[in-house]
Design a protein around this motif. Structure first.
Motif, PDB file in Angstrom:
ATOM      1  N   GLY A 528      84.152 -30.017 -23.304  1.00  0.00           N
ATOM      2  CA  GLY A 528      82.787 -29.521 -23.340  1.00  0.00           C
ATOM      3  C   GLY A 528      82.205 -29.477 -24.729  1.00  0.00           C
ATOM      4  O   GLY A 528      81.147 -30.061 -24.999  1.00  0.00           O
ATOM      5  N   ASP A 529      82.885 -28.790 -25.642  1.00  0.00           N
ATOM      6  CA  ASP A 529      82.324 -28.531 -26.978  1.00  0.00           C
ATOM      7  C   ASP A 529      83.196 -29.076 -28.092  1.00  0.00           C
ATOM      8  O   ASP A 529      83.182 -28.554 -29.211  1.00  0.00           O
ATOM      9  CB  ASP A 529      82.122 -27.023 -27.183  1.00  0.00           C
ATOM     10  N   GLY A 530      83.952 -30.111 -27.823  1.00  0.00           N
ATOM     11  CA  GLY A 530      84.836 -30.650 -28.848  1.00  0.00           C
ATOM     12  C   GLY A 530      84.632 -32.132 -29.067  1.00  0.00           C
ATOM     13  O   GLY A 530      83.848 -32.790 -28.374  1.00  0.00           O
ATOM     14  N   CYS A 531      85.350 -32.654 -30.057  1.00  0.00           N
ATOM     15  CA  CYS A 531      85.320 -34.090 -30.314  1.00  0.00           C
ATOM     16  C   CYS A 531      86.598 -34.479 -31.051  1.00  0.00           C
ATOM     17  O   CYS A 531      87.369 -33.613 -31.494  1.00  0.00           O
ATOM     18  CB  CYS A 531      84.097 -34.481 -31.148  1.00  0.00           C
ATOM     19  N   ARG A 532      86.805 -35.774 -31.162  1.00  0.00           N
ATOM     20  CA  ARG A 532      87.937 -36.281 -31.924  1.00  0.00           C
ATOM     21  C   ARG A 532      87.420 -37.319 -32.893  1.00  0.00           C
ATOM     22  O   ARG A 532      86.692 -38.231 -32.515  1.00  0.00           O
ATOM     23  CB  ARG A 532      88.989 -36.911 -31.012  1.00  0.00           C
ATOM     24  N   VAL A 533      87.808 -37.187 -34.162  1.00  0.00           N
ATOM     25  CA  VAL A 533      87.504 -38.170 -35.193  1.00  0.00           C
ATOM     26  C   VAL A 533      88.833 -38.579 -35.822  1.00  0.00           C
ATOM     27  O   VAL A 533      89.509 -37.751 -36.442  1.00  0.00           O
ATOM     28  CB  VAL A 533      86.552 -37.611 -36.263  1.00  0.00           C
ATOM     29  N   GLU A 534      89.174 -39.855 -35.604  1.00  0.00           N
ATOM     30  CA  GLU A 534      90.468 -40.379 -36.061  1.00  0.00           C
ATOM     31  C   GLU A 534      91.589 -39.520 -35.489  1.00  0.00           C
ATOM     32  O   GLU A 534      91.718 -39.422 -34.268  1.00  0.00           O
ATOM     33  CB  GLU A 534      90.501 -40.467 -37.589  1.00  0.00           C
ATOM     34  N   ASP A 535      92.419 -38.870 -36.317  1.00  0.00           N
ATOM     35  CA  ASP A 535      93.568 -38.103 -35.828  1.00  0.00           C
ATOM     36  C   ASP A 535      93.319 -36.603 -35.884  1.00  0.00           C
ATOM     37  O   ASP A 535      94.247 -35.804 -36.078  1.00  0.00           O
ATOM     38  CB  ASP A 535      94.820 -38.451 -36.652  1.00  0.00           C
ATOM     39  N   GLU A 536      92.094 -36.211 -35.644  1.00  0.00           N
ATOM     40  CA  GLU A 536      91.726 -34.802 -35.733  1.00  0.00           C
ATOM     41  C   GLU A 536      90.841 -34.412 -34.559  1.00  0.00           C
ATOM     42  O   GLU A 536      89.912 -35.139 -34.204  1.00  0.00           O
ATOM     43  CB  GLU A 536      90.969 -34.586 -37.047  1.00  0.00           C
ATOM     44  N   VAL A 537      91.140 -33.262 -33.948  1.00  0.00           N
ATOM     45  CA  VAL A 537      90.276 -32.737 -32.889  1.00  0.00           C
ATOM     46  C   VAL A 537      89.615 -31.468 -33.388  1.00  0.00           C
ATOM     47  O   VAL A 537      90.227 -30.658 -34.100  1.00  0.00           O
ATOM     48  CB  VAL A 537      91.056 -32.455 -31.589  1.00  0.00           C
ATOM     49  N   THR A 538      88.344 -31.299 -33.003  1.00  0.00           N
ATOM     50  CA  THR A 538      87.557 -30.156 -33.464  1.00  0.00           C
ATOM     51  C   THR A 538      86.851 -29.508 -32.289  1.00  0.00           C
ATOM     52  O   THR A 538      86.288 -30.201 -31.441  1.00  0.00           O
ATOM     53  CB  THR A 538      86.518 -30.597 -34.508  1.00  0.00           C
ATOM     54  N   LEU A 539      86.884 -28.190 -32.244  1.00  0.00           N
ATOM     55  CA  LEU A 539      86.180 -27.417 -31.229  1.00  0.00           C
ATOM     56  C   LEU A 539      85.144 -26.553 -31.917  1.00  0.00           C
ATOM     57  O   LEU A 539      85.474 -25.776 -32.824  1.00  0.00           O
ATOM     58  CB  LEU A 539      87.159 -26.544 -30.435  1.00  0.00           C
ATOM     59  N   THR A 540      83.897 -26.655 -31.523  1.00  0.00           N
ATOM     60  CA  THR A 540      82.796 -25.882 -32.091  1.00  0.00           C
ATOM     61  C   THR A 540      82.093 -25.117 -30.982  1.00  0.00           C
ATOM     62  O   THR A 540      81.672 -25.716 -29.987  1.00  0.00           O
ATOM     63  CB  THR A 540      81.781 -26.799 -32.791  1.00  0.00           C
ATOM     64  N   MET A 541      81.968 -23.771 -31.176  1.00  0.00           N
ATOM     65  CA  MET A 541      81.354 -22.949 -30.137  1.00  0.00           C
ATOM     66  C   MET A 541      80.377 -21.956 -30.759  1.00  0.00           C
ATOM     67  O   MET A 541      80.318 -21.788 -31.993  1.00  0.00           O
ATOM     68  CB  MET A 541      82.431 -22.216 -29.320  1.00  0.00           C
ATOM     69  N   ASP A 542      79.628 -21.267 -29.897  1.00  0.00           N
ATOM     70  CA  ASP A 542      78.654 -20.285 -30.351  1.00  0.00           C
ATOM     71  C   ASP A 542      79.373 -19.069 -30.958  1.00  0.00           C
ATOM     72  O   ASP A 542      80.251 -18.483 -30.322  1.00  0.00           O
ATOM     73  CB  ASP A 542      77.779 -19.862 -29.175  1.00  0.00           C
ATOM     74  N   LYS A 543      78.987 -18.728 -32.149  1.00  0.00           N
ATOM     75  CA  LYS A 543      79.661 -17.654 -32.889  1.00  0.00           C
ATOM     76  C   LYS A 543      79.426 -16.289 -32.250  1.00  0.00           C
ATOM     77  O   LYS A 543      80.329 -15.464 -32.146  1.00  0.00           O
ATOM     78  CB  LYS A 543      79.178 -17.654 -34.336  1.00  0.00           C
TER      79      LYS A 543
END
Length: 821
Positions: A528-543
């Motif tokens: 839902g709120d994540g992505c992958r760039v190369e060998d890294e996954v990131t999750l970003t959500m409402d603070k």
């Protein structure tokens, strides 16, 4: 075998020559057939042990009559016996078409040469004979199993759960039950297993039980008349005939001895007259004849116009006062009333019609071009004919031969229904792509919801493919002749579906793979709120709203990490409105990548095949994480209440839609919700900026499915959305969500490699192209001629556009941000 004996084109005689019937009319040859190694056991499902199926019904006597438009009886039999639940129409049809014997002899029992007067006699004649054949050939494990088979078959027939074709009712059991024998020269041909060749057989002892035959004709007068003789014999015992007449030289060519040929249409007329003279099965039913001609034949225009010309003659006679009823003199005096006709067109011909070009007509004998015809104009005449009298139809020659699985044999006359390679089939291991099962014999979910062993999955070639979509947005890619199970009409070819048809939403089976609940929720959050760039996954959500959720995700990642690279993962605040975690740990990134595709952009997010094979608990946790990240609880007071999931990935929503069906949750997809491709979004610097945006789609869960969703999936308890859904469901009641859906559209989308499988028990399987929603029948290839009432070659169906959804506002619990990678 006699030199003039025709070669049978079908297995018209399926059983060996019976011994003479015993005094009770039943065959006593059972001891001659070796039993099978084990024999069949028959489960009693419908009938009652110890009670004859006939005794389960109330019977009455009534009169059967069929009258013409003037009210005059053209058939009448008084005092026939039928179950009370049989309609008068059914009574009239059965008595007039299928009761054996002369009307004048209805006071004489049929076993003494008289006429049948009761449905009991008709059904018992057929079902008892089939049962006795099974016993004679050692099919049953015991006498008791054979009698159970008889009871079940009889019960199904009398209750009209199933019916045999007309030749079975006409012919089967006359010798075995009534002692009827050929007293003249009514010979047909059957296989002699002892002599291992075709011989003449008594048509009553070895009844003709097949409905349709394909027969060939060569360009000689002897072969033409042999075809007429074969047709007459087949008509006599109730079967239909199909033939392609393109092998006969045209009226534009020469005979070997000089003169002009009559051409195929003239001989088609003779075959039609043969069918009219020899009524099918000796009854008033017209014979069934299929006649085809290929588009290159020089007499093609005469063929296309032949039947509509006769129809216009009949209209003229009706205008002059002649009876225009089915068997009246108006239609009885014109030709081609016993036939269906089809023009066989090639790809080259259709392309010429598309371009407005002429098409070459070639001689049968030499292959030389003898004339040309305007292809588009000929198609126009075909359309005119179908409007006037329903004929001719179209058969697509190159398509049929291109799909031919046995190209070294004769040309085929019908085609298989198939689905595309990305079609997901509900198996014992969860949802699997059909092309990944090529050559396997998987256990799949049938129409009854149970697992059944399927026959081998096969590739059937490249074919035109259509997208079938329902009102709620469930989709399937399939061929035009693929049969779809509908609640209102049973099995229907895809090309014949209408918006009135309602399909069943089957529950797919979950897989057996497991994933820890917290891990599955983390994968869902990233979808839902994540992505992958190369060998890294990131999750970003409402603070502000989702800090407890992202903190749980960070704890899950730290529990998963096997190699400490840079210390534990912590929640970072990039702006005043967002919180973020990032992980480069190979084990974690690999685990996520095995279940979710994140690195191809937000519009391409989707679940992997491995994720579709998770068990129920793991699937629920994954969906819980996804809905927590991108889901919405919408409450518009008295107007509407629903749970929504918005995404730029239509494929992801389709996958979610199908997985929810496993929990008996019905969802609807609203496509293309944005009215512009630009939008103001957070710029990551405490401000907003205009960006190019992808089209967004919305999945909605309403009615009782909304409550079911909370019970089976729900939101993560750390999210405010969980409490919002509970409050909504406690406050607002729901209507029942039915697990059916109406057809919305059928659109041609191109040509793809397609696959098929056979599920022999229910003959249906839960299949989907990115959504599991219906059951589809699998027909085996048939060489039967095309009948007017069915479609055997792909035809371009009517298409409709999906309904344009109106805009809906989101409730306050929607996530205002999403990761931009």
């Amino acid at each position: 075998m006699p030199d003039d004996a025709p070669s049978p084109s079908d297995d018209s005689t399926l059983f060996e020559e019976d011994a003479a019937p015993a005094e009770n009319g039943h065959s006593d040859a059972a001891q001659e057939a070796p039993p099978l190694s084990e024999g069949l056991t028959i489960e009693r499902v419908f009938s009652q042990d110890g009670t004859h199926p006939f005794d389960e019904f109330d019977w009455d006597t009534r009169d059967a009559a069929i009258k013409n438009q003037q009210g005059e009886a053209i058939f009448e039999q008084k005092g026939v016996e039928f179950p009370e639940h049989f309609s008068q129409l059914a009574t009239n049809v059965v008595a007039s078409k299928y009761f054996y014997g002369d009307l004048d002899d209805q006071d004489v029992p049929p076993e003494e040469g008289g006429r049948e007067t009761s449905l009991r006699e008709l059904v018992d004649r057929v079902t008892r004979t089939i049962t006795d054949w099974g016993k004679e050939q050692g099919y049953f494990a015991s006498e008791e199993e054979a009698e159970t088979f008889y009871d079940e078959l009889t019960w199904l027939t009398v209750n009209q759960y199933g019916a045999f074709n007309s030749p079975v009712w006409f012919n089967v059991g006359l010798a075995q039950q009534y002692g009827t024998r050929d007293t003249g020269d009514k010979k047909i041909y059957g296989w002699d297993p002892t002599a291992e060749h075709v011989v003449e057989v008594d048509p009553y002892v070895n009844p003709q039980a097949s409905a349709c035959f394909i027969i060939s004709v060569d360009d000689s007068i002897d072969d033409i008349w042999q075809l007429m003789g074969e047709s007459a014999r087949l008509f006599k015992f109730g079967s239909g005939v199909g033939a392609d007449w393109s092998t006969l030289r045209s009226t534009k060519e020469k005979l070997s001895g000089g003169g002009v040929p009559s051409g195929p249409v003239s001989f088609m007329r003779v075959q039609d007259e043969t069918g009219d003279t020899i009524k099918s099965g000796g009854k008033t039913r017209r014979a069934a004849i299929m006649q085809t001609l290929k588009c290159w034949h020089p007499d093609v225009l005469e063929f296309v116009e032949a039947k509509q010309t006769e129809e216009k003659k009949a209209h003229a006679l009706i205008d002059q006062g002649y009876d225009g009823s089915f068997n009246g003199p108006a239609y009885g005096s014109v030709a081609f009333q016993n036939v269906n006709q089809s023009l066989r067109v090639t790809d080259e011909f259709m392309e010429a019609a598309e371009k407005g070009e002429s098409y070459d007509l070639t001689a049968v004998t030499t292959g030389e071009t003898v004339d040309q015809i305007d292809a588009a104009e000929l198609l126009h005449k075909v359309g005119e004919g179908t409007y006037v009298c329903g004929d001719p139809g179209l058969q697509y020659e190159d398509t049929m031969q291109h799909w031919h699985t046995c190209k070294n044999t004769a040309p085929i006359n019908s085609t298989n229904p198939c689905v595309t390679g990305d079609t997901l089939v509900s198996t014992e291991d969860g949802l699997r792509r059909i092309d990944d099962m090529l050559g396997e014999t998987p256990r799949i979910v049938g129409l009854d919801g149970e697992l059944h062993r399927a026959a081998r999955v096969v590739e059937t070639g490249d074919k035109p493919v259509y997208r079938l979509r329902t009102k709620s947005g469930y989709e399937l890619k399939l061929t035009a002749d693929h049969r779809v199970w509908t609640e209102n009409r049973g099995d229907v070819p895809a090309a014949e579906l209408t918006k009135d048809d309602k399909v069943r939403l089957l529950r797919p089976r979950f897989g057996t793979e497991t994933l820890d609940g917290n891990t599955a929720e983390f994968v869902g959050l990233l979808l839902g709120d994540g992505c992958r760039v190369e060998d890294e996954v990131t999750l970003t959500m409402d603070k502000e709203r989702e800090v407890p959720v992202i903190e749980k995700a960070a704890a899950t990642v730290n529990d998963l990490k096997t190699q400490r690279q840079g210390g534990p993962v912590t929640v970072r605040t990039k702006t005043s409105s967002t919180a973020r975690i990032t992980c480069r740990e190979p084990g974690v990134v690999g685990l996520v990548s095995r279940h979710a595709v994140l690195g191809e952009g937000s519009a391409a997010k989707r679940l992997t095949p491995e994720a579709l094979q998770l068990d129920k608990e793991s699937t629920a946790a994954l969906l819980r994480g996804l809905f927590t990240a991108d889901g919405t609880v919408a409450d518009y007071g008295d107007k509407s209440q629903y749970v929504a999931l918005d995404s730029t990935s239509e494929e992801l929503l389709q996958q979610v839609q199908q997985l929810l069906l496993g929990f008996s949750v019905k969802a609807k997809i609203y496509r293309n919700r944005r009215v512009t491709d630009r939008a103001m979004l957070p710029d990551g610097k405490e401000g907003v900026k205009e960006y190019d945006v992808e089209q967004v789609h919305s999945l909605r869960i309403t009615r009782s499915s909304r409550v079911r969703f909370e019970e089976e999936v729900g939101f993560m308890p750390e999210s405010r959305k969980a409490a919002a859904l509970t409050a909504l469901n406690e406050r607002v009641g729901t209507y029942r969500d039915r697990m059916t859906d109406r057809v919305e559209s059928l659109d041609l989308i191109g040509e793809e490699t397609v696959y098929d499988l056979t599920e022999p028990d229910t003959r249906h399987s839960a299949r989907t192209a990115r959504s599991t929603w219906s059951a589809f029948a699998r027909r085996r290839a048939s060489s039967s001629p095309r009948r007017k009432s069915s479609s055997t070659t792909p035809a371009t169906p009517r298409t409709t556009s999906p309904r344009t959804a109106t805009s809906f506002a989101r409730w306050d619990w929607a996530s205002p941000t999403s990761a931009r990678c």
